[in-house]
Design a protein around this motif. Structure first.
Motif, PDB file in Angstrom:
ATOM      1  N   ALA A   1      -6.536 -25.247   6.037  1.00 14.13           N
ATOM      2  CA  ALA A   1      -6.583 -26.707   6.139  1.00 14.13           C
ATOM      3  C   ALA A   1      -6.937 -27.358   4.812  1.00 14.13           C
ATOM      4  O   ALA A   1      -6.419 -28.428   4.481  1.00 14.13           O
ATOM      5  CB  ALA A   1      -7.593 -27.132   7.203  1.00 14.13           C
TER       6      ALA A   1
ATOM      7  N   ALA B   1      -2.085 -27.102   2.478  1.00 15.37           N
ATOM      8  CA  ALA B   1      -3.471 -27.504   2.696  1.00 15.37           C
ATOM      9  C   ALA B   1      -3.812 -28.690   1.798  1.00 15.37           C
ATOM     10  O   ALA B   1      -3.067 -29.028   0.867  1.00 15.37           O
ATOM     11  CB  ALA B   1      -4.410 -26.329   2.404  1.00 15.37           C
TER      12      ALA B   1
ATOM     13  N   SER C   1      -4.506 -27.240  10.913  1.00 13.17           N
ATOM     14  CA  SER C   1      -5.034 -25.914  10.575  1.00 13.17           C
ATOM     15  C   SER C   1      -6.553 -25.951  10.583  1.00 13.17           C
ATOM     16  O   SER C   1      -7.162 -27.019  10.671  1.00 13.17           O
ATOM     17  CB  SER C   1      -4.500 -25.471   9.207  1.00 13.17           C
ATOM     18  OG  SER C   1      -3.077 -25.378   9.235  1.00 13.17           O
ATOM     19  N   LYS C   2      -7.173 -24.786  10.457  1.00 13.48           N
ATOM     20  CA  LYS C   2      -8.625 -24.720  10.634  1.00 13.48           C
ATOM     21  C   LYS C   2      -9.375 -24.107   9.455  1.00 13.48           C
ATOM     22  O   LYS C   2     -10.541 -24.403   9.236  1.00 13.48           O
ATOM     23  CB  LYS C   2      -8.972 -23.905  11.889  1.00 13.48           C
ATOM     24  CG  LYS C   2      -8.438 -24.518  13.187  1.00 13.48           C
ATOM     25  CD  LYS C   2      -9.092 -25.856  13.468  1.00 13.48           C
ATOM     26  CE  LYS C   2      -8.603 -26.451  14.781  1.00 13.48           C
ATOM     27  NZ  LYS C   2      -7.209 -26.934  14.691  1.00 13.48           N
ATOM     28  N   GLU C   3      -8.752 -23.211   8.708  1.00 16.92           N
ATOM     29  CA  GLU C   3      -9.490 -22.461   7.695  1.00 16.92           C
ATOM     30  C   GLU C   3      -9.732 -23.283   6.429  1.00 16.92           C
ATOM     31  O   GLU C   3      -8.947 -24.171   6.084  1.00 16.92           O
ATOM     32  CB  GLU C   3      -8.739 -21.173   7.349  1.00 16.92           C
ATOM     33  CG  GLU C   3      -8.675 -20.213   8.536  1.00 16.92           C
ATOM     34  CD  GLU C   3      -7.789 -19.016   8.263  1.00 16.92           C
ATOM     35  OE1 GLU C   3      -8.241 -17.886   8.502  1.00 16.92           O
ATOM     36  OE2 GLU C   3      -6.638 -19.215   7.813  1.00 16.92           O
TER      37      GLU C   3
ATOM     38  N   THR D   1      -3.774 -31.557   9.058  1.00 13.75           N
ATOM     39  CA  THR D   1      -2.938 -30.372   8.845  1.00 13.75           C
ATOM     40  C   THR D   1      -2.674 -29.595  10.120  1.00 13.75           C
ATOM     41  O   THR D   1      -1.699 -28.835  10.195  1.00 13.75           O
ATOM     42  CB  THR D   1      -3.587 -29.413   7.835  1.00 13.75           C
ATOM     43  OG1 THR D   1      -4.837 -28.939   8.363  1.00 13.75           O
ATOM     44  CG2 THR D   1      -3.809 -30.106   6.490  1.00 13.75           C
TER      45      THR D   1
ATOM     46  N   ARG E   1      -8.647 -30.943   8.885  1.00 15.19           N
ATOM     47  CA  ARG E   1      -8.212 -30.133  10.029  1.00 15.19           C
ATOM     48  C   ARG E   1      -7.297 -30.934  10.957  1.00 15.19           C
ATOM     49  O   ARG E   1      -6.288 -30.423  11.448  1.00 15.19           O
ATOM     50  CB  ARG E   1      -9.436 -29.636  10.804  1.00 15.19           C
ATOM     51  CG  ARG E   1     -10.196 -28.511  10.112  1.00 15.19           C
ATOM     52  CD  ARG E   1     -11.398 -28.092  10.926  1.00 15.19           C
ATOM     53  NE  ARG E   1     -11.853 -26.752  10.564  1.00 15.19           N
ATOM     54  CZ  ARG E   1     -12.770 -26.072  11.247  1.00 15.19           C
ATOM     55  NH1 ARG E   1     -13.332 -26.613  12.314  1.00 15.19           N
ATOM     56  NH2 ARG E   1     -13.123 -24.856  10.866  1.00 15.19           N
TER      57      ARG E   1
ATOM     58  N   ASP F   1      -3.721 -20.131   8.029  1.00 16.46           N
ATOM     59  CA  ASP F   1      -4.048 -21.346   8.779  1.00 16.46           C
ATOM     60  C   ASP F   1      -4.974 -22.225   7.936  1.00 16.46           C
ATOM     61  O   ASP F   1      -5.977 -22.728   8.407  1.00 16.46           O
ATOM     62  CB  ASP F   1      -4.719 -20.959  10.098  1.00 16.46           C
ATOM     63  CG  ASP F   1      -4.840 -22.132  11.065  1.00 16.46           C
ATOM     64  OD1 ASP F   1      -3.885 -22.927  11.137  1.00 16.46           O
ATOM     65  OD2 ASP F   1      -5.886 -22.244  11.732  1.00 16.46           O
TER      66      ASP F   1
ATOM     67  N   THR G   1      -7.765 -15.224   4.519  1.00 16.54           N
ATOM     68  CA  THR G   1      -7.372 -16.221   5.508  1.00 16.54           C
ATOM     69  C   THR G   1      -6.184 -15.695   6.310  1.00 16.54           C
ATOM     70  O   THR G   1      -5.554 -14.697   5.945  1.00 16.54           O
ATOM     71  CB  THR G   1      -7.003 -17.571   4.849  1.00 16.54           C
ATOM     72  OG1 THR G   1      -5.776 -17.421   4.107  1.00 16.54           O
ATOM     73  CG2 THR G   1      -8.102 -18.050   3.922  1.00 16.54           C
TER      74      THR G   1
END
Length: 435
Positions: free
Chosen positions: A206, A239, A129-131, A127, A124, A204, A201
């Motif tokens: 990761a 990702a 990103s969170k997912e 990247t 996280r 987002d 998703t």
């Protein structure tokens, strides 16, 4: 301190003083050596489970024990992330040489669960990103964060995982794949990861987190090309690929890490279980570029990289590189023939599958159809009966799988061929007696 000098004493103390979550093979252990467990009555058992794939270098391996003892005489704790010390430095350098590709920098923790959660945090951070996408039937731990990744509702009932940005794709489980109906299965099964990214998703992503061989799912081995396809999907979406090698690492599948068997280099690789042959230690390893996304204070572990555990890990790696990994690969080819013959001989054996010294024998009721109308019905009652019969024959073999119907052969890598033969003969006897 109370002394417990009998099987009954230990069992009674467990029932009274430990929380009611322990799963017992009903074999209390007073001491162990190699592939042998000894209970408080002096009864010896052949261990082909190795504490859930932990004692890869054999129980009480002399070199590992001596390394830990020597470090105990020097110092036991100083917090790896406050006081730099030699065992952690040496182990991190050693892991950089063992892991595939350009994986170089490690973070030490205490367990596989911590390693997985730390790897997700790093992905996280790197990247932005969170997912995360994981696999149905996958297993990544039981703390609230890792439990969100684990694709098994039986571990989640009554608890709400704290990671909300997790979606699950179908596993490469050819025997119970509604798309393949028993095979042949190929890399196209990985396209379900792409489907889930697209439909579940928000753009987002990761990381995609997978086990190269799915242990708790029942030793599910993906088809050739599947893992590489998952890697490509992750990278297409900017990702990272996290390979959870907590159970498959340190020689278990016949290479130091299972991802090597599929010619894939993960962006982050998690480790634990066999890393220190029974002492509590976990790690996650990434390239310097990815690892440097962490800044001071982003992650920490008071006991992670304990010098005694690191010393034991260094000795464990010496033992594994001394021939045990090669032995595991050779034993695996022998087991492919032997367990293939068991599958052929018994209609209650739906499938035998595995790599190296990580094998599952799936037990089924051939008169009933399985979930979603795929293959024969899982038979967990038979698996438990077979396990009990094996225990009575002084053989310890695990039971697992998503449906709790898979016999698990994961012995210490020090096992001899004659001991493996004894385990296979005992399995046949147990099948004869229970069916």
């Amino acid at each position: 301190m109370a002394e417990h000098r009998s099987n009954d004493d230990v069992t009674a103390a467990y029932e009274e003083y430990l929380m009611p979550i322990w799963k017992s093979l009903d074999v209390p252990v007073e001491r162990a050596d190699g592939c042998t467990l000894v209970d408080y009555d002096g009864t010896e058992y052949l261990d082909v489970f190795s504490g859930i794939a932990v004692t890869n270098a054999g129980h009480t391996n002399e070199a590992v024990v001596e390394a830990a003892k020597a470090q105990l005489d020097e110092f036991v704790h100083g917090c790896t992330y406050v006081h730099p010390h030699g065992p952690a430095a040496a182990l991190a350098e050693r892991i950089a040489g063992l892991t595939p590709g350009n994986l170089k920098q490690s973070f030490f923790c205490n367990s596989g669960t911590e390693a997985v959660e730390g790897a997700v945090k790093l992905a996280r951070k790197y990247t932005g990103s969170k997912e995360v996408v994981a696999l149905e039937m996958g297993f990544h731990g039981r703390t609230l964060g890792s439990l969100a990744l684990t694709g098994n509702s039986s571990y989640k009932r009554g608890m709400a995982p704290t990671l909300n940005d997790v979606a699950h794709a179908a596993p490469p489980y050819a025997y119970r794949c509604s798309r393949c109906d028993g095979g042949p299965c190929d890399e196209s099964c990985a396209d379900d990861v792409e489907r889930v990214v697209a439909s579940h998703t928000s753009g987002d992503l990761a990381a995609v987190v997978v086990e190269p061989v799915m242990g708790e799912a029942g030793m599910v081995v993906p088809p050739e090309g599947w893992l590489a396809r998952v890697e490509a999907i992750a990278h297409d979406h900017d990702a990272l690929l996290i390979c959870d090698e907590v159970q498959t690492g340190y020689g278990r599948t016949g290479t130091m890490f299972a991802s090597e068997r599929f010619d894939v280099t993960p962006d982050i690789l998690t480790q634990a279980k066999g890393i220190a042959n029974g002492l509590p230690l976990g790690a996650f390893t990434a390239s310097a570029e990815v690892a440097n996304a962490f800044e001071a204070g982003d992650h920490l572990s008071t006991f992670g990289g304990n010098p005694v555990a690191c010393a034991a890990a260094l000795a464990t790696i010496d033992e594994l590189e001394g021939g045990l990994v090669d032995d595991a690969r050779e034993h695996g080819e022998w087991l492919r023939e032997e367990l293939g013959a068991v599958e052929e001989a018994y209609d209650v054996v739906g499938e035998a599958r595995g790599l190296g010294l990580m094998w599952g024998v799936e037990l089924v009721d051939p008169s009933e159809t399985g979930p979603q109308g795929v293959s024969a019905a899982p038979d967990p009652d038979l698996a438990r009966a077979v396990s009990d019969h094996l225990r009575d024959a002084n053989v310890v073999m695990g039971v697992g799988g998503f449906y709790k119907n898979v016999m698990r052969l994961q012995p210490p890598l020090t096992i001899e061929r004659s001991q493996l033969q004894r385990a296979i003969d005992a399995l046949r006897d147990a099948l004869d007696a229970t069916t």
